[in-house]
Design a protein around this motif. Structure first.
Motif, mmCIF file in Angstrom:
data_model
loop_
_atom_site.group_PDB
_atom_site.id
_atom_site.type_symbol
_atom_site.label_atom_id
_atom_site.label_comp_id
_atom_site.label_asym_id
_atom_site.label_seq_id
_atom_site.Cartn_x
_atom_site.Cartn_y
_atom_site.Cartn_z
ATOM 1 N N LEU A 146 0.828 -1.202 0.000
ATOM 2 C CA LEU A 146 0.000 0.000 0.000
ATOM 3 C C LEU A 146 0.863 1.254 0.000
ATOM 4 N N LEU B 272 1.877 2.104 -3.528
ATOM 5 C CA LEU B 272 0.839 2.821 -4.265
ATOM 6 C C LEU B 272 0.825 4.297 -3.897
ATOM 7 N N ALA B 273 0.971 4.573 -2.607
ATOM 8 C CA ALA B 273 0.970 5.973 -2.163
ATOM 9 C C ALA B 273 2.192 6.718 -2.690
ATOM 10 N N GLN C 238 -2.867 5.686 -5.200
ATOM 11 C CA GLN C 238 -3.895 5.203 -4.278
ATOM 12 C C GLN C 238 -5.292 5.725 -4.597
ATOM 13 N N LYS C 239 -5.408 6.868 -5.264
ATOM 14 C CA LYS C 239 -6.728 7.457 -5.491
ATOM 15 C C LYS C 239 -7.528 6.754 -6.580
ATOM 16 N N THR D 5 -6.690 3.349 -7.493
ATOM 17 C CA THR D 5 -6.498 1.911 -7.361
ATOM 18 C C THR D 5 -7.543 1.390 -6.394
ATOM 19 N N VAL E 297 -6.087 3.490 0.445
ATOM 20 C CA VAL E 297 -6.470 2.721 -0.740
ATOM 21 C C VAL E 297 -7.833 2.066 -0.501
ATOM 22 N N THR F 157 -10.875 -0.516 -0.671
ATOM 23 C CA THR F 157 -10.979 -1.954 -0.880
ATOM 24 C C THR F 157 -12.392 -2.418 -0.605
ATOM 25 N N GLY G 51 -9.966 8.171 -3.720
ATOM 26 C CA GLY G 51 -9.402 7.433 -2.607
ATOM 27 C C GLY G 51 -10.317 7.262 -1.417
#
Length: 742
Positions: free
Chosen positions: A598, A601-602, A607-608, A610, A628, A630, A737
């Protein structure tokens, strides 16, 4: 469609039958219910209703095509089509099959008309990769065999190719998981058919089959939904007495699982209607497995089963319409697919659906290491001693409960002997032989041992000695100079050969510390859940993708499931007033790796847009994990997490009146939300599926949910309205996000 036997559809169903299969005289012999069942069965014989099936399947369709048809892995120019074609009167013979693919329902516009062979060596399962197709186009397909001069066709299947890479179009799909067949019905799939959503595909997140024939810990056989192996002598016998069951082991056993559940007409209709993208989880091989290792005995014996794993994989490759080797056009060579796995099983793959969706399908099971706390771990074993304890944490471990000694020190020899004797006694009670128990005692009862645990064992040994007229053994004294450290017992491991404190109910703060230190000490191997190659592929793919949405498919949930009982003063047991991870078999069991992924991704500003979609845990969740989003789908039919948690606590002696039962079971959803501030939605007692539509600036997710009390009822012969009335929906928006109500 007639997925639910709607009474309003009876007239149109009857009008489709040019030669009704009954006479007035015969009708008089039928009871009303039997007659209605017969009518519904006729109506349901077409995947899309008789008006759409220009050439209705013959009465022999189910005989020669008992699992109907399916499609999968849609791409802009290709799709995989599946059938199992066999002659029950000549089961050992290969079966010539003709495949027709058309852009029209009446097959007047054929794009493929070829012959193939369903091989007996692969249980007559046939997968054909059809290429040269047009992007985002609906295709119809059917397979035909000729037996004794008679031509018999399958139900008509419908599939859909992916949009072209540059297509600016929204994409809609459903995702689901966990469809236990035994004692349960596919009412959730039936609801999807009722909704008749215009989906591009369905993602199935694992546990497509369950390897056991009646594990009483989670399966409720009701006599009408059961699986019997044709070769039970080749299966594993698990459990004893009334709770004994079989677990698939031989290739024929695993094939039996797929054949049984794909005989369900509702599931067949879903496959006939939508292309599937499938990944496995654990039950396609063995519950809570890691690689080729099963966990039925909770560490009593080594359960590494390479041959069994290969059998499970082969059946999966035979019965699931996927293209994990990027095969050429035509019949997919199963032997070649199986052989390709010798260099390392690979089912992770990615798909592109226009400008707005990159789908990355991950494999969590094949390459992952063992659970960080082994099931056979000795509770007293110290895993972080005073020398390796990070200085900032030492004050938190200053209490006497973290004191330990080196049990191999000469003055402690009588204590070591007593501990090993107690270990052997408990291990023999658990089913080990004296020799096996002694070997394990020698392996575990040595080195640094927690006095918090050791002295409890000494107390029990002393009580037994006193009862036998012998002298007690004094406790080992704890002083300020006694070193402090972290043992398995401090993470919830209270006994031998158990999932508690290993795969489930793990103390979060101490586990997180241990996981981080072990991760660094093993060069990240301890939590290498994806394997080096797959992790590199995931990072490269998600970073390079220019699609609006990058959706990662994970069979197990990324949502942290935490029961924080640390401030619950109504819980009388001090050892339960902790913050627990409920399930360390999912990503919570690899917290350092999860944080690292994670964080990647950031760090790359991904992250916004994904989004992770997950299954496995038999509950519905929407949460934001480290920025993130989920989403976790509930089970199609497998026992809900609330049901399973309730059983576990009852088995541990905590009834509905106990405070811990109230927090973990009765108020499960609220407790999970309190334990995870990022959780936006939770439902631990419903079944169903999730429909997601991705657009340019948002993704809309709708949870379709039915109470767990309805899964043991067969709605396939009832009016659609009855099942529809049981369902509720929860709509959410994923954007920037975050997850909000829609």
């Amino acid at each position: 469609m007639f997925p639910g036997g709607r009474t309003s559809d009876l007239d149109s169903a009857l009008s489709c039958q040019q030669n009704p299969p009954w006479s007035p005289a015969l009708f008089d012999k039928f009871k009303r219910r039997s007659f209605l069942q017969a009518v519904v069965a006729v109506a349901a014989s077409s995947a899309f209703g008789c008006a759409e099936d220009v050439t209705p399947p013959s009465d022999d369709t189910a005989k020669f095509f008992p699992q109907s048809v399916a499609s999968g892995d849609p791409r802009p120019d290709s799709v995989v089509l599946w059938v199992r074609a066999s002659d029950p009167d000549n089961a050992s013979a290969n079966m010539p099959v003709k495949l027709e693919v058309s852009t029209s329902q009446d097959f007047s516009s054929l794009v493929l008309n070829e012959s193939f062979t369903a091989l007996a060596e692969h249980d007559h399962a046939l997968k054909v990769k059809v290429t040269g197709l047009t992007a985002r186009t609906t295709y119809y397909y059917r397979f035909t065999v000729e037996v004794g001069g008679q031509k018999v066709s399958t139900h008509t299947g419908r599939t859909k190719t992916a949009p072209a890479a540059n297509a600016d179009v929204p994409v809609k799909f459903a995702f689901a998981s966990c469809q236990d067949y035994i004692g349960r019905y596919y009412n959730a799939w039936q609801r999807l058919l009722q909704l008749d959503e215009d989906l591009d595909f369905v993602v199935f997140l694992g546990d497509y089959v369950y390897e056991t024939t009646g594990d009483a810990s989670f399966q409720d056989a009701n006599g009408t939904r059961s699986i019997v192996f044709e070769e039970p002598e080749k299966a594993q016998r698990e459990g004893t007495g009334l709770v004994a069951f079989y677990a698939a082991s031989a290739l024929s056993n695993y094939r039996d699982l797929y054949k049984a559940i794909r005989s369900d007409r509702v599931l067949q209709q879903v496959h006939e209607r939508y292309p599937f993208i499938v990944v496995w989880d654990d039950h396609e091989f063995s519950d809570d497995c890691w690689g080729s290792t099963a966990t039925y005995t909770d560490g009593r014996i080594d359960e590494t089963q390479v041959a069994r794993r290969k059998n499970a994989e082969q059946a999966f490759f035979e019965y699931i319409p996927l293209d994990n080797t990027q095969a050429a056009a035509g019949a997919i060579d199963i032997n070649a697919v199986v052989a390709a796995q010798a260099g390392g099983t690979k089912i992770w793959r990615d798909f592109e659906f226009g400008q707005h969706l990159k789908l990355m399908v991950m494999d969590y099971r094949t390459n992952r290491p063992d659970h960080l706390i082994p099931e056979d771990a000795y509770p007293g074993t110290v895993v972080i001693d005073s020398a390796t304890m990070p200085a900032p944490y030492k004050p938190a471990f200053a209490a006497d409960q973290f004191a330990y000694v080196d049990i191999d020190a000469a003055p402690l020899a009588p204590y070591k002997a007593a501990l090993q004797g107690a270990y052997v006694s408990e291990a023999v009670k658990a089913g080990l032989t004296q020799e096996q128990a002694a070997a394990k005692a020698a392996t575990w009862v040595k080195g640094n041992q927690s006095l918090f645990y050791v002295n409890q064992v000494i107390d029990a040994v002393s009580a037994a000695r006193v009862a036998a007229g012998q002298s007690a053994i004094p406790r080992i004294a704890i002083t300020a100079e006694t070193p402090r450290g972290l043992a398995y017992v401090h993470m919830g491991k209270g006994s031998l050969f158990t999932i508690q404190g290993s795969r489930y109910i793990v103390v979060k703060p101490t586990f997180d510390l241990y996981a981080g230190i072990k991760y660094a000490g093993t060069a990240k191997a301890s939590e290498n859940a994806l394997g080096d190659a797959q992790e590199a592929w995931f990072k490269e793919t998600v970073k390079a993708a220019t699609n609006t949405w990058k959706i990662a498919v994970s069979s197990v949930s990324l949502t942290s499931m935490v029961f924080d009982l640390s401030q619950k003063t109504d819980v009388p047991e001090a050892n339960l007033r902790q913050a627990f991870y409920f399930n360390a078999d999912q990503w919570d069991g690899f917290p350092t790796k999860k944080k690292e992924l994670l964080g990647y991704l950031a760090a790359n500003n991904l992250q916004k847009n994904t989004l992770f979609v997950s299954g496995d845990i038999h509950a519905s969740f929407a949460s934001v994990e480290s920025g993130v989003p989920t989403l976790t789908a509930p089970a199609i039919s497998s026992g809900s997490i609330k049901e399973l948690a309730g059983r576990a606590l009852l088995g541990a002696g905590y009834g509905p009146g106990a405070a811990v039962y109230q927090h973990i079971v009765a108020n499960l959803d609220d407790s999970l939300k309190a334990g995870n501030p990022g959780m936006k939605f939770a439902n631990g007692d419903a079944h169903g599926f999730v429909v997601v539509e991705v657009k340019k600036d948002e993704a809309l997710a709708t949870f379709h949910l039915v109470p767990s009390t309805e899964i043991g009822k067969d709605y396939s012969l009832r009016a659609d309205s009855e099942l529809a009335a049981k369902f509720t929906s929860k709509k959410l928006r994923v954007q920037n996000g975050d997850i909000t109500d829609a």
